[in-house]
Design a protein around this motif. Structure first.
Motif, PDB file in Angstrom:
ATOM      1  N   SER A   3      91.182  22.073  23.966  1.00 14.86           N
ATOM      2  CA  SER A   3      91.825  23.108  24.784  1.00 14.86           C
ATOM      3  C   SER A   3      92.219  24.326  23.951  1.00 14.86           C
ATOM      4  O   SER A   3      92.327  25.427  24.483  1.00 14.86           O
ATOM      5  N   TRP A   6      89.493  26.884  24.158  1.00 19.64           N
ATOM      6  CA  TRP A   6      89.514  27.606  25.430  1.00 19.64           C
ATOM      7  C   TRP A   6      90.637  28.636  25.467  1.00 19.64           C
ATOM      8  O   TRP A   6      90.473  29.738  25.998  1.00 19.64           O
ATOM      9  N   LEU A   9      89.514  31.563  23.364  1.00 22.78           N
ATOM     10  CA  LEU A   9      88.531  32.356  24.101  1.00 22.78           C
ATOM     11  C   LEU A   9      89.212  33.208  25.160  1.00 22.78           C
ATOM     12  O   LEU A   9      88.881  34.387  25.339  1.00 22.78           O
ATOM     13  N   ALA A  10      90.181  32.629  25.848  1.00 24.88           N
ATOM     14  CA  ALA A  10      90.913  33.387  26.867  1.00 24.88           C
ATOM     15  C   ALA A  10      91.646  34.570  26.242  1.00 24.88           C
ATOM     16  O   ALA A  10      91.634  35.683  26.795  1.00 24.88           O
TER      17      ALA A  10
END
Length: 65
Positions: A3, A6, A9-10
């Protein structure tokens, strides 16, 4: 996938979107200027960003983990 990847990346997407959202004309001029740079300059710039990202990653990983 982890996570954390992610979340990273966000955060990249948010930061990348701020330029065109807040300063669209300046962002467009910057992109136009960069498109006229020689390939070796762009490649060096990209390599510098990759190295900076890796250094920041390892610094944060060492202090957090």
């Amino acid at each position: 996938m982890n996570s954390t990847i992610w979340l990273a990346l966000a955060l990249v997407l948010v930061l990348e979107g701020l330029g065109p959202m807040l300063y669209p004309r300046a962002w467009r001029r910057m992109i136009a200027t960069m498109s006229h740079l020689p390939d070796n300059i762009l490649s060096s710039f990209g390599g510098g960003l990759v190295v900076a990202g890796i250094v920041i990653y390892y610094m944060l990983r060492k202090t957090i983990g």
